[in-house]
Design a protein around this motif. Sequence first.
Motif, PDB file in Angstrom:
ATOM      1  N   ALA A 109      63.914 -38.174  -8.050  1.00 23.41           N
ATOM      2  CA  ALA A 109      64.632 -37.701  -9.228  1.00 23.41           C
ATOM      3  C   ALA A 109      66.120 -37.978  -9.027  1.00 23.41           C
ATOM      4  O   ALA A 109      66.678 -37.663  -7.977  1.00 23.41           O
ATOM      5  CB  ALA A 109      64.397 -36.211  -9.436  1.00 23.41           C
ATOM      6  N   ALA A 110      66.758 -38.576 -10.030  1.00 24.65           N
ATOM      7  CA  ALA A 110      68.169 -38.931  -9.916  1.00 24.65           C
ATOM      8  C   ALA A 110      68.921 -38.443 -11.145  1.00 24.65           C
ATOM      9  O   ALA A 110      68.436 -38.566 -12.276  1.00 24.65           O
ATOM     10  CB  ALA A 110      68.322 -40.439  -9.775  1.00 24.65           C
ATOM     11  N   GLN A 111      70.107 -37.886 -10.900  1.00 18.71           N
ATOM     12  CA  GLN A 111      70.952 -37.464 -12.016  1.00 18.71           C
ATOM     13  C   GLN A 111      71.784 -38.656 -12.474  1.00 18.71           C
ATOM     14  O   GLN A 111      72.462 -39.305 -11.669  1.00 18.71           O
ATOM     15  CB  GLN A 111      71.861 -36.309 -11.603  1.00 18.71           C
ATOM     16  N   VAL A 112      71.727 -38.950 -13.769  1.00 18.12           N
ATOM     17  CA  VAL A 112      72.346 -40.179 -14.269  1.00 18.12           C
ATOM     18  C   VAL A 112      73.152 -39.917 -15.544  1.00 18.12           C
ATOM     19  O   VAL A 112      72.907 -38.954 -16.280  1.00 18.12           O
ATOM     20  CB  VAL A 112      71.279 -41.260 -14.567  1.00 18.12           C
ATOM     21  N   SER A 132      63.409 -46.419 -24.471  1.00 16.57           N
ATOM     22  CA  SER A 132      63.595 -47.122 -23.206  1.00 16.57           C
ATOM     23  C   SER A 132      63.955 -46.197 -22.037  1.00 16.57           C
ATOM     24  O   SER A 132      64.122 -46.663 -20.915  1.00 16.57           O
ATOM     25  CB  SER A 132      64.697 -48.179 -23.355  1.00 16.57           C
ATOM     26  N   ARG A 133      64.091 -44.900 -22.307  1.00 17.15           N
ATOM     27  CA  ARG A 133      64.512 -43.971 -21.260  1.00 17.15           C
ATOM     28  C   ARG A 133      63.597 -42.759 -21.222  1.00 17.15           C
ATOM     29  O   ARG A 133      63.144 -42.264 -22.255  1.00 17.15           O
ATOM     30  CB  ARG A 133      65.949 -43.485 -21.516  1.00 17.15           C
ATOM     31  N   GLN A 134      63.328 -42.255 -20.010  1.00 12.51           N
ATOM     32  CA  GLN A 134      62.631 -40.989 -19.827  1.00 12.51           C
ATOM     33  C   GLN A 134      63.622 -40.030 -19.184  1.00 12.51           C
ATOM     34  O   GLN A 134      63.998 -40.194 -18.026  1.00 12.51           O
ATOM     35  CB  GLN A 134      61.391 -41.160 -18.950  1.00 12.51           C
ATOM     36  N   ILE A 135      64.044 -39.035 -19.949  1.00 11.64           N
ATOM     37  CA  ILE A 135      65.126 -38.153 -19.541  1.00 11.64           C
ATOM     38  C   ILE A 135      64.610 -36.718 -19.446  1.00 11.64           C
ATOM     39  O   ILE A 135      63.843 -36.267 -20.309  1.00 11.64           O
ATOM     40  CB  ILE A 135      66.285 -38.238 -20.545  1.00 11.64           C
ATOM     41  N   TYR A 136      65.063 -36.000 -18.408  1.00 16.08           N
ATOM     42  CA  TYR A 136      64.596 -34.641 -18.171  1.00 16.08           C
ATOM     43  C   TYR A 136      65.774 -33.702 -17.917  1.00 16.08           C
ATOM     44  O   TYR A 136      66.863 -34.124 -17.531  1.00 16.08           O
ATOM     45  CB  TYR A 136      63.631 -34.619 -16.989  1.00 16.08           C
ATOM     46  N   GLU A 137      65.514 -32.408 -18.098  1.00 17.68           N
ATOM     47  CA  GLU A 137      66.570 -31.415 -18.009  1.00 17.68           C
ATOM     48  C   GLU A 137      66.973 -31.105 -16.575  1.00 17.68           C
ATOM     49  O   GLU A 137      68.122 -30.786 -16.300  1.00 17.68           O
ATOM     50  CB  GLU A 137      66.124 -30.129 -18.713  1.00 17.68           C
ATOM     51  N   SER A 138      66.032 -31.192 -15.636  1.00 16.16           N
ATOM     52  CA  SER A 138      66.315 -30.779 -14.265  1.00 16.16           C
ATOM     53  C   SER A 138      65.548 -31.636 -13.258  1.00 16.16           C
ATOM     54  O   SER A 138      64.642 -32.390 -13.623  1.00 16.16           O
ATOM     55  CB  SER A 138      65.929 -29.305 -14.076  1.00 16.16           C
ATOM     56  N   HIS A 139      65.914 -31.479 -11.987  1.00 21.63           N
ATOM     57  CA  HIS A 139      65.233 -32.171 -10.887  1.00 21.63           C
ATOM     58  C   HIS A 139      63.749 -31.821 -10.876  1.00 21.63           C
ATOM     59  O   HIS A 139      62.877 -32.694 -10.775  1.00 21.63           O
ATOM     60  CB  HIS A 139      65.903 -31.767  -9.572  1.00 21.63           C
ATOM     61  N   SER A 140      63.432 -30.536 -11.009  1.00 24.44           N
ATOM     62  CA  SER A 140      62.035 -30.097 -10.946  1.00 24.44           C
ATOM     63  C   SER A 140      61.225 -30.592 -12.145  1.00 24.44           C
ATOM     64  O   SER A 140      60.033 -30.885 -12.026  1.00 24.44           O
ATOM     65  CB  SER A 140      61.952 -28.572 -10.863  1.00 24.44           C
ATOM     66  N   ARG A 141      61.890 -30.700 -13.310  1.00 25.23           N
ATOM     67  CA  ARG A 141      61.174 -31.130 -14.508  1.00 25.23           C
ATOM     68  C   ARG A 141      60.713 -32.580 -14.385  1.00 25.23           C
ATOM     69  O   ARG A 141      59.692 -32.966 -14.966  1.00 25.23           O
ATOM     70  CB  ARG A 141      62.066 -30.968 -15.738  1.00 25.23           C
ATOM     71  N   VAL A 142      61.435 -33.390 -13.634  1.00 26.45           N
ATOM     72  CA  VAL A 142      61.037 -34.778 -13.403  1.00 26.45           C
ATOM     73  C   VAL A 142      59.631 -34.831 -12.832  1.00 26.45           C
ATOM     74  O   VAL A 142      58.795 -35.644 -13.243  1.00 26.45           O
ATOM     75  CB  VAL A 142      62.029 -35.487 -12.456  1.00 26.45           C
ATOM     76  N   PHE A 143      59.357 -33.918 -11.873  1.00 25.71           N
ATOM     77  CA  PHE A 143      58.064 -33.958 -11.190  1.00 25.71           C
ATOM     78  C   PHE A 143      56.973 -33.198 -11.939  1.00 25.71           C
ATOM     79  O   PHE A 143      55.855 -33.069 -11.452  1.00 25.71           O
ATOM     80  CB  PHE A 143      58.229 -33.453  -9.756  1.00 25.71           C
ATOM     81  N   CYS A 144      57.309 -32.716 -13.139  1.00 28.83           N
ATOM     82  CA  CYS A 144      56.270 -32.238 -14.053  1.00 28.83           C
ATOM     83  C   CYS A 144      55.614 -33.423 -14.757  1.00 28.83           C
ATOM     84  O   CYS A 144      54.529 -33.290 -15.320  1.00 28.83           O
ATOM     85  CB  CYS A 144      56.862 -31.283 -15.083  1.00 28.83           C
ATOM     86  N   ARG A 160      50.699 -35.854  -4.806  1.00 26.56           N
ATOM     87  CA  ARG A 160      50.752 -34.565  -5.495  1.00 26.56           C
ATOM     88  C   ARG A 160      50.797 -34.846  -6.997  1.00 26.56           C
ATOM     89  O   ARG A 160      51.815 -35.253  -7.544  1.00 26.56           O
ATOM     90  CB  ARG A 160      51.986 -33.774  -5.070  1.00 26.56           C
ATOM     91  N   LYS A 161      49.680 -34.638  -7.644  1.00 31.06           N
ATOM     92  CA  LYS A 161      49.578 -34.950  -9.069  1.00 31.06           C
ATOM     93  C   LYS A 161      50.497 -34.050  -9.888  1.00 31.06           C
ATOM     94  O   LYS A 161      50.555 -32.833  -9.690  1.00 31.06           O
ATOM     95  CB  LYS A 161      48.134 -34.774  -9.544  1.00 31.06           C
ATOM     96  N   SER A 162      51.204 -34.651 -10.817  1.00 30.96           N
ATOM     97  CA  SER A 162      52.065 -33.887 -11.713  1.00 30.96           C
ATOM     98  C   SER A 162      51.210 -33.219 -12.792  1.00 30.96           C
ATOM     99  O   SER A 162      50.075 -33.656 -13.059  1.00 30.96           O
ATOM    100  CB  SER A 162      53.076 -34.817 -12.383  1.00 30.96           C
TER     101      SER A 162
END
Length: 255
Positions: A109-112, A132-144, A160-162
Amino acid sequence: MKNQTIKIQKNDGYVFNTVSKQLEKYEFISCKFNFIKNEIQYKCRLGGVEKIIEDNNLKVYASESDYKKDTPLGFCERFFNDAMHCAYGFTPQWNDGKPYAWEYKNGDAAQVDISDITFSTNNNWEFGKDDSRQIYESHSRVFCFHDLIVKEGDGSIKVRKSPASRLLPNDEQKALIEELQSVLQKLTSADMKLMYNTDNVKLYAVPMGGIQDLKTWDDGEEENIQIQDMITEIKSEGVLSYIPDDGGPLAIFKE
């Protein structure tokens, strides 16, 4: 950029077509817009023909007389945070005047910086995400939404399945969904409407051939007839209801 607005022209009216050299009827369908580039691409019907117009200052006039007086209709203004909240359900973190969110990159997960994302909206003000982008609110949300690969001390690799991976339908379920979509389309073609009763969580089918106006509230008109006990119930034990404002559907997954 945080206080920058973009002006969207959603009004129907008339636009002067510089190619045909004539005033033509303009009907808004949807648009894509980018804040950092200050660009807007409209999908519309111009003179009854579907067109794409790129113009961040599109002048639409309510009538021929308004065009002659050069009195265009006003714009709808939107801030970046407004568009983000409508499209993604959250607002970004701001740093040095730039908006940041999280993306999945190279297994992590990277903050961009998300200044360059493109939004879309339709005639109902339903906002769309950047394709063209998949954007998430937090580091943990990426792995959801993305699996995490873990290498243990013994060299074994575990995935570890999301939650999103666990919710993907299998082939049988996909086929059933396609079958349901086909049936729903056939119901529409057969001039039938489906109604959902949120109180008892039940579906009903209503033939529309003899109905002039179907309402879901009593406006006091004498012509209204209560039809609740007349319409056909569709047995649907698997249908559940939820309220988005209460957090939406929340799942606890099996280990």
